[in-house]
Design an enzyme around this catalytic site. Structure first.
Site, PDB file in Angstrom:
ATOM      1  N   TYR A   1      15.145   1.774  -1.299  1.00 31.80           N
ATOM      2  CA  TYR A   1      16.383   1.947  -0.710  1.00 31.80           C
ATOM      3  C   TYR A   1      16.787   2.607  -2.075  1.00 31.80           C
ATOM      4  O   TYR A   1      16.881   2.348  -2.922  1.00 31.80           O
ATOM      5  CB  TYR A   1      17.019   1.071  -0.467  1.00 31.80           C
ATOM      6  CG  TYR A   1      18.409   0.487  -0.190  1.00 31.80           C
ATOM      7  CD1 TYR A   1      18.746   0.431   1.173  1.00 31.80           C
ATOM      8  CD2 TYR A   1      19.904   0.570  -1.302  1.00 31.80           C
ATOM      9  CE1 TYR A   1      20.376   1.009   1.989  1.00 31.80           C
ATOM     10  CE2 TYR A   1      21.229   0.562  -0.273  1.00 31.80           C
ATOM     11  CZ  TYR A   1      21.041   0.480   1.149  1.00 31.80           C
ATOM     12  OH  TYR A   1      22.232   1.100   2.099  1.00 31.80           O
TER      13      TYR A   1
ATOM     14  N   SER B   1      10.330  -4.026  -0.937  1.00 31.35           N
ATOM     15  CA  SER B   1      11.677  -3.444  -0.390  1.00 31.35           C
ATOM     16  C   SER B   1      12.554  -3.306   0.841  1.00 31.35           C
ATOM     17  O   SER B   1      11.233  -3.088   1.700  1.00 31.35           O
ATOM     18  CB  SER B   1      12.551  -3.093  -1.500  1.00 31.35           C
ATOM     19  OG  SER B   1      14.241  -3.195  -1.194  1.00 31.35           O
ATOM     20  N   GLN B   2      13.020  -1.399   0.319  1.00 30.55           N
ATOM     21  CA  GLN B   2      12.597  -0.842   1.807  1.00 30.55           C
ATOM     22  C   GLN B   2      11.719  -0.185   2.005  1.00 30.55           C
ATOM     23  O   GLN B   2      11.403  -0.698   3.678  1.00 30.55           O
ATOM     24  CB  GLN B   2      13.841  -0.149   1.728  1.00 30.55           C
ATOM     25  CG  GLN B   2      14.222   1.410   2.786  1.00 30.55           C
ATOM     26  CD  GLN B   2      15.524   1.882   2.634  1.00 30.55           C
ATOM     27  OE1 GLN B   2      16.430   2.474   3.209  1.00 30.55           O
ATOM     28  NE2 GLN B   2      14.619   3.923   1.881  1.00 30.55           N
TER      29      GLN B   2
ATOM     30  N   ASP C   1      13.817 -14.276  -5.437  1.00 31.65           N
ATOM     31  CA  ASP C   1      14.955 -13.050  -4.511  1.00 31.65           C
ATOM     32  C   ASP C   1      15.795 -13.118  -3.641  1.00 31.65           C
ATOM     33  O   ASP C   1      16.367 -13.271  -3.325  1.00 31.65           O
ATOM     34  CB  ASP C   1      13.572 -12.565  -4.186  1.00 31.65           C
ATOM     35  CG  ASP C   1      13.974 -10.410  -3.420  1.00 31.65           C
ATOM     36  OD1 ASP C   1      15.236 -10.213  -4.134  1.00 31.65           O
ATOM     37  OD2 ASP C   1      13.240 -10.150  -3.182  1.00 31.65           O
TER      38      ASP C   1
ATOM     39  N   HIS D   1      13.261  -9.630  -7.165  1.00 31.34           N
ATOM     40  CA  HIS D   1      13.289  -8.377  -6.400  1.00 31.34           C
ATOM     41  C   HIS D   1      12.173  -7.434  -7.216  1.00 31.34           C
ATOM     42  O   HIS D   1      12.578  -6.883  -8.219  1.00 31.34           O
ATOM     43  CB  HIS D   1      14.492  -7.853  -5.969  1.00 31.34           C
ATOM     44  CG  HIS D   1      14.323  -6.892  -5.243  1.00 31.34           C
ATOM     45  ND1 HIS D   1      13.723  -6.956  -3.586  1.00 31.34           N
ATOM     46  CD2 HIS D   1      14.567  -5.635  -5.274  1.00 31.34           C
ATOM     47  CE1 HIS D   1      13.539  -6.503  -2.497  1.00 31.34           C
ATOM     48  NE2 HIS D   1      14.214  -5.008  -3.348  1.00 31.34           N
TER      49      HIS D   1
END
Length: 327
Positions: free
Chosen positions: A93, A187-188, A274, A303
């Site tokens: 992200y 992640s993203q 996370d 994370h």
């Protein structure tokens, strides 16, 4: 750090209801059919930079959602002949495709590596080169609420379509084996990889999703203390009358609903501390997958991608890809 989600045993059993809209299948069929009406127009321009001695780098442009130009890198072993398995990477992200030097590992192991730029992003931790020319109504700063008034205008509809087209662009190169494509990201990027493996299930051979985002939106928005999910809560604080419509829109891009479509071998990373992509949201998606799958759980990581997992995941991807073709 305190426990922020269910205990481990409850996480492993967590299986939230799939909230698939009635026209979910038709929506994505229509979306991808519309994208296919635009020529792919994939271009691979060699990058002449003497620092890249062991690899050949191409600056890629292809047509994604709406025919918009999407940038990417393709990195190959230097002097490659024949077709190679290709790993397609999606970015976290706020980041963009960055520089080729950020993405050399697969090519040094003998594989092709395609790195998609994310439209509109790339102004925080790594630079990007792809605009998002589509307008929309009010949004909270960030990307989570861009176009959230309707699934047709929602930002991630465009991103997921760009990602499916990225597979086609990678496969268009003469040194990429279209039968050996893998998708990956963190992640993203992991969330986009999940969606791509679902929407292009007949083309993706393997999937690696590390601490994936874009999973189980309702629970994520309800419990997540750190961004980007709180962007949605902040938007709905300003526009409470849009609550039902916002979550309906999000349901079209929720990997909880896309998970049953995934067919390929899958590796998922989940970290139990996370606070950005809560472990229950990831387990919820994982538990709805019917593919050949495994999940790696790290109880005291946040994370992040533990170095041990990064190395083991890379080795597994290489094995699953079937080995590079001989020169």
């Amino acid at each position: 750090m305190p426990l922020l989600d269910f205990p481990r045993a409850e996480l492993e059993a967590y299986r939230p209801d799939v909230r698939e809209p009635a026209d979910f299948d038709a929506f994505w069929q229509r979306t991808l059919a519309e994208a296919a009406t635009h020529p792919l127009d994939a271009r691979f321009d060699p990058v002449a930079d003497p620092i890249y001695r062991g690899v050949d780098v191409c600056d890629v442009t292809y047509r994604g959602w709406g025919g918009d130009p999407i940038r990417a890198w393709l990195i190959l072993p230097a002097g490659v002949t024949g077709r190679r398995p290709c790993l397609i990477t999606f970015v976290g992200y706020g980041g963009g495709r960055g520089l080729p030097v950020d993405h050399l590992a697969p090519a040094t192991a003998g594989y092709a590596h395609f790195v998609m730029d994310t439209r509109g992003q790339g102004a925080t931790w790594s630079p990007g080169d792809t605009p998002d020319p589509v307008g929309g109504g009010p949004q909270h700063p960030g990307f989570m609420t861009r176009g959230i008034e309707s699934p047709d205008t929602y930002y991630y509809r465009r991103v997921f379509t760009d990602a499916v087209r990225a597979l086609e662009a990678a496969a268009a190169h003469p040194h990429v084996d279209p039968a050996r494509l893998g998708v990956m990201g963190s992640s993203q990027g992991g969330g986009i990889a999940l969606a791509t493996a679902a929407l292009a299930a007949d083309r993706v051979r393997l999937l690696a999703a590390d601490v994936p985002f874009l999973c189980d939106f309702r629970r994520a928005v309800a419990i997540t203390p750190q961004g980007p999910y709180p962007e949605i809560a902040a938007f709905l604080k300003a526009f409470p009358h849009l609550y039902d419509q916002a979550f309906k829109t999000l349901s079209y891009c929720d990997n909880l609903n896309l998970a049953p479509w995934i067919k390929c071998r899958t590796i998922v990373l989940n970290c139990l501390w996370d606070a950005i992509c809560p472990p229950s949201t990831i387990f919820g998606v994982y538990n709805h997958m019917t593919a050949d799958k495994r999940i790696e759980v790290y109880p005291f990581h946040g994370h992040e991608v533990p170095y041990e997992h990064a190395e083991a995941r890379f080795a597994a991807l290489m094995e699953l890809a079937g080995g590079p073709a001989a020169r």
